[in-house]
Design a protein around this motif. Sequence first.
Motif, PDB file in Angstrom:
ATOM      1  N   LYS A  76    -113.365  73.415   4.530  1.00 51.93           N
ATOM      2  CA  LYS A  76    -113.344  74.938   4.354  1.00 51.93           C
ATOM      3  C   LYS A  76    -111.789  75.522   4.040  1.00 51.93           C
ATOM      4  CE  LYS A  76    -117.459  76.021   7.053  1.00 51.93           C
ATOM      5  NZ  LYS A  76    -118.393  76.121   6.182  1.00 51.93           N
ATOM      6  N   PHE A 104    -109.701  79.242   3.686  1.00 54.83           N
ATOM      7  CA  PHE A 104    -109.703  80.718   3.927  1.00 54.83           C
ATOM      8  C   PHE A 104    -108.772  81.330   2.879  1.00 54.83           C
ATOM      9  CE2 PHE A 104    -110.388  78.303   7.730  1.00 54.83           C
ATOM     10  CZ  PHE A 104    -111.458  79.003   8.376  1.00 54.83           C
ATOM     11  N   GLU A 120    -107.694  78.537   9.616  1.00 57.87           N
ATOM     12  CA  GLU A 120    -107.765  79.924   9.977  1.00 57.87           C
ATOM     13  C   GLU A 120    -106.647  80.403  10.567  1.00 57.87           C
ATOM     14  OE1 GLU A 120    -111.060  82.726  12.460  1.00 57.87           O
ATOM     15  OE2 GLU A 120    -111.263  80.644  12.491  1.00 57.87           O
ATOM     16  N   ALA A 139    -104.045  81.479   8.076  1.00 56.37           N
ATOM     17  CA  ALA A 139    -104.491  82.703   7.471  1.00 56.37           C
ATOM     18  C   ALA A 139    -104.172  83.841   8.415  1.00 56.37           C
ATOM     19  CB  ALA A 139    -106.063  82.639   7.174  1.00 56.37           C
ATOM     20  N   ALA A 194    -109.406  87.490   5.833  1.00 56.33           N
ATOM     21  CA  ALA A 194    -109.415  86.334   5.242  1.00 56.33           C
ATOM     22  C   ALA A 194    -110.991  85.723   5.242  1.00 56.33           C
ATOM     23  CB  ALA A 194    -108.627  85.071   5.578  1.00 56.33           C
ATOM     24  N   GLU A 209    -113.803  83.064   4.849  1.00 56.66           N
ATOM     25  CA  GLU A 209    -114.120  81.335   4.753  1.00 56.66           C
ATOM     26  C   GLU A 209    -114.836  81.259   3.613  1.00 56.66           C
ATOM     27  OE1 GLU A 209    -115.303  78.211   7.897  1.00 56.66           O
ATOM     28  OE2 GLU A 209    -115.703  80.482   8.559  1.00 56.66           O
TER      29      GLU A 209
END
Length: 63
Positions: A2, A4, A25, A28, A41, A43
Motif C-alpha cells: 500500500k 499513502f 502511514e 505521511a 492522505a 491509502e
Amino acid sequence: MKVFICVNTARQAGDVEHLKVFATEDAAKDWLDENDPEGVAFEYDVMGPARVGSSSRREEAAN
C-alpha cells in the motif's frame, strides 16, 4: 503493498507538488504534521506484481 497519497489541490495535475506519495502511514503523518496539518492522505493498493529486490538488481547492473 500500500501507499499513502496526499493531493495538493492548489497545484495543477502534472506539477511536481500536486501529489505526494508515501510508503508508510507514519511518513505521511509526519509530512502532514510539518507541512499541511489540515491535510489528509488516502491509502491505495499498489497495482501489479511485487518485484522483490528489483532496486538491488539495478544497483548491481550499474556497477
